[in-house]
Structure formats: C-alpha cells, structure tokens
Scaffold this motif. Structure first.
Motif, PDB file in Angstrom:
ATOM      1  N   ARG A 152      42.838 -34.642  -5.007  1.00 42.19           N
ATOM      2  CA  ARG A 152      43.066 -34.213  -6.385  1.00 42.19           C
ATOM      3  C   ARG A 152      42.001 -34.749  -7.330  1.00 42.19           C
ATOM      4  N   TYR A 153      41.522 -35.979  -7.081  1.00 40.36           N
ATOM      5  CA  TYR A 153      40.491 -36.525  -7.968  1.00 40.36           C
ATOM      6  C   TYR A 153      39.238 -35.662  -7.919  1.00 40.36           C
ATOM      7  N   PHE A 154      38.767 -35.354  -6.720  1.00 40.18           N
ATOM      8  CA  PHE A 154      37.547 -34.550  -6.619  1.00 40.18           C
ATOM      9  C   PHE A 154      37.782 -33.125  -7.114  1.00 40.18           C
ATOM     10  N   GLY A 155      39.010 -32.636  -6.974  1.00 47.63           N
ATOM     11  CA  GLY A 155      39.318 -31.323  -7.536  1.00 47.63           C
ATOM     12  C   GLY A 155      39.169 -31.322  -9.050  1.00 47.63           C
ATOM     13  N   ILE A 156      39.719 -32.366  -9.710  1.00 44.03           N
ATOM     14  CA  ILE A 156      39.621 -32.472 -11.174  1.00 44.03           C
ATOM     15  C   ILE A 156      38.187 -32.745 -11.595  1.00 44.03           C
ATOM     16  N   PHE A 160      35.864 -30.228 -13.957  1.00 42.29           N
ATOM     17  CA  PHE A 160      35.288 -30.671 -15.232  1.00 42.29           C
ATOM     18  C   PHE A 160      33.771 -30.521 -15.238  1.00 42.29           C
ATOM     19  N   LEU A 161      33.117 -31.002 -14.187  1.00 39.27           N
ATOM     20  CA  LEU A 161      31.651 -30.975 -14.153  1.00 39.27           C
ATOM     21  C   LEU A 161      31.116 -29.558 -13.989  1.00 39.27           C
ATOM     22  N   ASN A 162      31.842 -28.725 -13.263  1.00 26.26           N
ATOM     23  CA  ASN A 162      31.378 -27.344 -13.129  1.00 26.26           C
ATOM     24  C   ASN A 162      31.559 -26.554 -14.415  1.00 26.26           C
ATOM     25  N   TYR A 284      40.979 -26.808  -8.026  1.00 26.46           N
ATOM     26  CA  TYR A 284      42.337 -27.313  -8.238  1.00 26.46           C
ATOM     27  C   TYR A 284      43.276 -26.794  -7.149  1.00 26.46           C
ATOM     28  N   ILE A 285      43.111 -25.515  -6.811  1.00 27.22           N
ATOM     29  CA  ILE A 285      43.976 -24.918  -5.785  1.00 27.22           C
ATOM     30  C   ILE A 285      43.708 -25.535  -4.419  1.00 27.22           C
TER      31      ILE A 285
END
Length: 420
Positions: A152-156, A160-162, A284-285
């Motif tokens: 979930r951290y890397f998803g968020i 954000f960065l993209n 996120y998905i």
C-alpha cells in the motif's frame, strides 16, 4: 506498570520514526520525478532528434540504461563491505544526476557533428553511476519500508509521484510547442538542474538504517544463492523474455509518433498524461490486490494487459488515430503500472533479506540484458523498413510483437508464475 509505559513510549517513538522515514522517502521523489520526466520519454527522444540522432542511435540510448545493470552483480557484493549505505547512495546519485544534466550543455560545449556522440558519452557515464545508486536505493528502501505496509505504501507513493510527473509532462510539452527547440530545451534543462540539486540535498535526509549482511563472505558462493533458487531464476528468465519483446516497440513509440505520424509534443504529452493517469489509478488497485494475492499471480495478470495494449495499435488501420493511441496508452498504463510495482515487490518481498542485494542484482542484470537488446534491435528494424509501406512502419511491428507476447504469457507464464 513502569515497564508497560516504557514499552508504549518506545513503540510510539518507533512508529513516529518510521512515519518520518516514509515521508522523507516520498518527498525525495518530488525533485526526482520532475528530473526524470523532463529528461526521459518523448523529451529524450525529441532532444536526441534535435541533436541529429538516427533511429538506430536512439535505440542504443534507450537500451543502454538497462544493459549497465549487469554491473549490479559486482555492486551487490561490494556493498557488503560498506559502513554506510546512505552516504554511498548520496555520492552515486549525485554523480548520476549531474552527468545526466550535463547533456543539456552539449550544444554549448561541442561542434554540431559531435553532439550525438557527446550526449551518449555523458549519458552512458551517468547510468553507470546510476547502476550503483539504484542498487543502494533498492537495498535501503526495502529496509526503510516495513513489509506489512509495503504494497500500500508504494501504491500511494507511486500514485502521488506519478500525478506530479503527469503535470510535469504536460507543462514540458507545452514549453516545447511554444518555444523553438533550442530555447524550449534550454528552459527544460534549467528546471532539470534545479531539481538535480534539490534531489541530492533531499537524499541527505535519508536514514542510515542497519544493514543485514549476507551470510556469505565470498563472491561466488554469494552469486550462487539466487542461481540455485530455481523458482526465482525461472521467473526472472521468463520476465526477461517478456521485457525483451515489450522493449522492441514501446521505447520507440515517441519516435513513431514524432517522425512517422508527425504528432506535436503537446499531443504526445497528453497521450503520456492519459497513460500516467491510468497507471496512477492502477497503483492503488494493484496495491490492494497485493494484500490478497501473491506478487507472482498478479504479475501474470498484468502480462495480457500489456500485450493487448501493444496489439491495439493495429486498430489504426480502421479507426481514427488519436482515439486509438489514447486507448493504447491507457491500457499500457494499467498493465505496466502493475508490472513495475509487482516486479519491485517480487524482488524485495519474495527473496531472503540477507541475500536480497544479490537477488536484486541478478534480476536487474538478467532483465537488463534482455531490455537492452529490445530497443537496440527495434531501432535497427525501423532503419531496415524505412522504405516499406507506412502501415508496416507505424503498427506492423506492434502486431507481430504483441502476438508473440500473448503466446509467451499463455504458454509459459501461467506455469512459471504460479504461487509457490
């Protein structure tokens, strides 16, 4: 009671420190993503065409960044002897950022006939240093981010960065369409230099966490660890084959759109924005799915999506140009967003912690060699078919490559990427 209070205070301090470290890792990505966005993708292709590069030279430049990953095998062994991963990371990241930013000075430092050669020299040197920096960052970030929140951290973080990268891409495209090439690229490189310096400074705030070293002290026994892991090595070889096919065409999309379809920078930026927006939504998905399903299973699910996005270029033969290209880019964003996130989690989550640097190096080296020959061969093919019918140049390769990817995924993917 006193012991309970101390334990609660310790737990809060630990949680607070972890949150701070995660915030630093996220904010460090802000100048980094602006830097990489303005120097990559259609901006890299456009700048090389401005310097006078051929499609073959363009293919080489797009390929070399992955080939130098072979050096990560040596790096994985040498970092076992480091007393501080953080400051080694700061050093090599600084060299990478500065040398890549120096490519913007090529027209001011060299005669025109040497522009492409000088660019390649700076670029190759930059990515040799980046090979070391990337290995150090992967090793450090895998220890900074707790395993329980990794998906979930890397998803968020990626979302954000993209989003920031999308905005940067759009503004960069507008700049290049508004101003002549030399002036437009000058403005882009001014922003690049500011972000390079800011990125170097933010890396200095990274924590220097304890490093769990390999149980092996010699190179060959350490090298054999991932090679003897049959499940890991089979998955890596399969993914490398898939990336080879993908990189025959995808890195050269900008070349096809700029040179063959004559699409302007702003429209290409909008296409990239659509790809990035769908990628952001998919992060996120995929992150939530990763909490329920394994990295390997989800990696397999991404493969048909990526292949379908490449095959969809064939719709240009029957439908209007822009709707087809937008659809292809959005579908690719969904697939490659999941692939990149899950491949990274596969490297840092499905491997032994003490041997993780060598596992990551082996994955990067094998996939890097495959990804190197993809755009190199793809660029040469575009030179060979320069006199063919326009449809063959625009989407003929995509049809052949996409079909091969579907066959590879269905025949080998399900068996190799099954849960172990």
């Amino acid at each position: 009671m006193r012991d309970i209070i101390k334990l609660k205070l310790y737990t809060r301090r630990k949680t607070s420190l972890q949150r701070r470290n995660l915030a630093i890792a996220t904010w460090e990505g802000v100048p980094s993503v602006i830097f990489h966005t303005l120097l990559g993708g259609q901006f890299l292709t456009g700048y090389l065409l401005y310097l006078g590069a051929t499609s073959g030279q363009l293919g080489f430049v797009l390929a070399i960044t992955t080939f130098v990953n072979i050096a990560q095998i040596a790096v994985a062994f040498l970092i076992q002897r480091l007393t501080s991963r953080k400051w080694a990371l700061v050093l090599f990241i600084s060299l990478h950022r500065i040398l890549w930013a120096f490519t913007g000075l090529v027209p001011f430092l060299f005669p025109q006939q040497y522009w492409v050669s000088a660019f390649i020299a700076f670029y190759v040197a930059a990515f040799l240093f980046n090979t070391v920096g990337a290995m150090l960052w992967n090793s450090l970030i895998s220890d900074i981010v707790p395993a329980r929140v990794r998906g979930r951290y890397f998803g968020i973080r990626n979302t954000f960065l993209n989003a920031l990268g999308t905005l940067t891409m759009f503004i960069g495209g507008m700049l290049l369409d508004r101003f002549p090439e030399s002036q437009g690229f000058l403005y882009l490189y001014i922003i690049v230099w500011v972000c390079a310096l800011a990125n170097i400074i933010t890396f200095m705030f990274y924590p220097d966490v304890t490093f769990e070293r390999s149980v092996e002290s010699k190179f060959l026994p350490m090298l054999r660890k991932p090679l003897q892991d049959s499940s890991f090595i089979k998955a890596t070889l399969f993914l490398a084959s898939f990336l080879f096919l993908q990189n025959l065409v995808v890195p050269l999309y900008s070349y096809v759109m700029l040179e063959l379809l004559k699409i302007n920078y702003q429209t290409i930026s909008l296409l990239s924005v659509s790809q990035t927006l769908t990628m952001m939504g998919s992060f996120y998905i995929w992150g939530n799915l990763n909490a329920r399903y394994s990295n390997r299973r989800l990696l397999f699910w991404t493969l048909p999506i990526i292949a379908a996005s490449i095959l969809s270029w064939g719709l240009l033969s029957a439908f209007p140009q822009l709707p087809v290209l937008f659809s292809a880019h959005m579908l690719f964003g969904i697939g490659v967003g999941g692939f990149n996130q899950l491949a990274f989690n596969f490297m840092i989550g499905d491997t032994p912690k003490s041997e993780r640097p060598m596992y990551m190096a082996m994955y990067s080296a094998i996939t890097g060699v495959a990804a190197f020959f993809g755009p190199l061969l793809g660029g040469k093919v575009y030179e060979w078919i320069a006199d063919w019918a326009k449809w063959a140049q625009v989407f003929g390769m995509q049809l052949v490559v996409g079909s091969a990817m579907i066959v590879l995924a269905l025949v080998l993917g399900r068996r190799i990427l099954r849960d172990v």
